[in-house]
Design an enzyme around this catalytic site. Structure first.
Site, PDB file in Angstrom:
ATOM      1  N   PRO A  96     -49.136  62.341 -99.081  1.00 47.80           N
ATOM      2  CG  PRO A  96     -47.094  63.037 -99.918  1.00 47.80           C
ATOM      3  CD  PRO A  96     -48.136  63.391 -98.921  1.00 47.80           C
ATOM      4  CG  ASN A  97     -47.258  58.154-102.664  1.00 50.23           C
ATOM      5  OD1 ASN A  97     -47.774  57.996-103.765  1.00 50.23           O
ATOM      6  ND2 ASN A  97     -46.183  58.892-102.490  1.00 50.23           N
TER       7      ASN A  97
ATOM      8  CB  SER B 184     -43.019  52.099 -91.896  1.00 53.00           C
ATOM      9  OG  SER B 184     -42.580  53.405 -92.246  1.00 53.00           O
TER      10      SER B 184
ATOM     11  CB  ALA C 157     -42.319  61.429 -98.942  1.00 51.00           C
TER      12      ALA C 157
ATOM     13  CD  GLU D 273     -44.118  63.708 -87.915  1.00 54.93           C
ATOM     14  OE1 GLU D 273     -44.114  64.950 -87.963  1.00 54.93           O
ATOM     15  OE2 GLU D 273     -43.106  63.025 -88.110  1.00 54.93           O
TER      16      GLU D 273
ATOM     17  CG  HIS E 100     -44.063  58.591 -89.554  1.00 53.14           C
ATOM     18  ND1 HIS E 100     -44.323  59.164 -90.779  1.00 53.14           N
ATOM     19  CD2 HIS E 100     -43.600  59.570 -88.750  1.00 53.14           C
ATOM     20  CE1 HIS E 100     -44.004  60.451 -90.718  1.00 53.14           C
ATOM     21  NE2 HIS E 100     -43.564  60.722 -89.502  1.00 53.14           N
TER      22      HIS E 100
ATOM     23  CG  ASN F 251     -48.430  59.206 -92.189  1.00 49.44           C
ATOM     24  OD1 ASN F 251     -47.397  59.728 -92.608  1.00 49.44           O
ATOM     25  ND2 ASN F 251     -48.634  57.898 -92.222  1.00 49.44           N
TER      26      ASN F 251
ATOM     27  NE  ARG G 164     -39.375  52.266 -94.822  1.00 46.51           N
ATOM     28  CZ  ARG G 164     -40.355  52.880 -95.500  1.00 46.51           C
ATOM     29  NH1 ARG G 164     -41.311  53.536 -94.830  1.00 46.51           N
ATOM     30  NH2 ARG G 164     -40.375  52.838 -96.810  1.00 46.51           N
TER      31      ARG G 164
ATOM     32  NE  ARG H 274     -46.674  54.017-100.133  1.00 52.55           N
ATOM     33  CZ  ARG H 274     -46.252  55.014 -99.330  1.00 52.55           C
ATOM     34  NH1 ARG H 274     -47.063  55.545 -98.419  1.00 52.55           N
ATOM     35  NH2 ARG H 274     -45.058  55.500 -99.459  1.00 52.55           N
TER      36      ARG H 274
ATOM     37  CE1 TYR I 267     -45.207  53.181 -95.158  1.00 55.36           C
ATOM     38  CE2 TYR I 267     -44.853  52.414 -97.408  1.00 55.36           C
ATOM     39  CZ  TYR I 267     -44.534  53.256 -96.363  1.00 55.36           C
ATOM     40  OH  TYR I 267     -43.535  54.190 -96.519  1.00 55.36           O
TER      41      TYR I 267
ATOM     42  CG  HIS J 239     -38.790  62.119 -94.652  1.00 58.99           C
ATOM     43  ND1 HIS J 239     -38.770  61.684 -93.349  1.00 58.99           N
ATOM     44  CD2 HIS J 239     -39.546  61.193 -95.332  1.00 58.99           C
ATOM     45  CE1 HIS J 239     -39.454  60.539 -93.241  1.00 58.99           C
ATOM     46  NE2 HIS J 239     -39.944  60.232 -94.437  1.00 58.99           N
TER      47      HIS J 239
END
Ligand code: DQA
Length: 147
Positions: free
Chosen positions: A9-10, A102, A77, A98, A100, A74, A107, A17, A22, A80
Site C-alpha cells: 500500500p501507498n 526508508s 505498512a 524484504e 524498505h 516491500n 522512525r 507522499r 521516500y 508491521h
C-alpha cells in the site's frame, strides 16, 4: 530466471507522499529502474502493486504456482502487522528479500517491528530505491549458489 517484485500500500504514491522520507522519484521511475535491471541481468522481472492485503496474498500464492525463482517485497505498512501476508510468504520456498526504502529503525517505534521479515531470507532497509536493485542481485547470487 524470473523474479517477482511486490509493492504494498501507498508505494504507488512514491514521488507524491512524504518526499522528505521516500524521495522525489515516482513509482513509474522505480518500474523503469526494474525494467532496466531485468535487461542488464538478462532475467525476467514481473512487478505487482496493490493497496489491498488480499490481492497481495493472491499474487504471492500465484507466484508459488508459477514457481518463481525469487521475490522482492516491500509490504509497506503491512510489514508491521499483517500476519496474513507473513503466512503467505511462509508458504513460499524461494528466496524472499524484504525491502524498505526508508530506514524504518530511525522512525516511529511501530515501524521497528516487521512481522514479515522472520519468514524472509533477508532484509534491506534505508537505501532508497537502490534497495530493490540490491535485493535482485542478492537473489541472483543465492540462485547461483544453489546450482
Ligand atoms: C516502507 C516503510 C513502512 O513503514 C511504510 O508504511 C511504507 C513504506 C518503506 O519502504 O520505507 O509504506 O515500507
Amino acid at each position: 530466471m524470473n523474479i517477482l517484485v511486490v509493492n504494498g500500500p501507498n508505494l504507488n504514491f512514491l514521488g507524491i507522499r512524504e518526499k522528505g522520507i521516500y524521495g522525489t522519484q515516482d513509482f513509474a521511475y522505480l518500474l523503469s529502474l526494474l525494467e532496466e535491471k531485468a535487461k542488464t541481468c538478462q532475467i525476467t522481472i514481473d512487478t505487482f502493486q496493490s493497496n489491498c492485503e488480499g490481492e497481495i496474498i493472491d499474487r504471492l500464492q500465484q507466484a508459488y504456482m508459477d514457481k518463481v525463482d525469487g521475490i522482492v517485497i516491500n509490504p509497506g505498512a503491512y510489514t508491521h502487522y499483517s500476519y496474513a501476508i507473513r503466512d503467505a510468504l511462509a508458504s513460499l520456498t524461494c528466496p524472499i528479500i524484504e525491502v524498505h526504502i526508508s530506514n524504518v529503525h530511525k522512525r516511529e517505534e511501530f515501524r521497528h517491528v516487521s512481522v514479515t521479515a522472520p519468514v524472509c531470507s533477508g532484509q534491506i532497509v534505508g537505501l532508497g530505491l537502490q534497495g530493490y536493485m540490491l535485493a535482485i542481485d542478492a537473489i541472483i547470487n543465492m540462485k547461483k549458489q544453489e546450482n
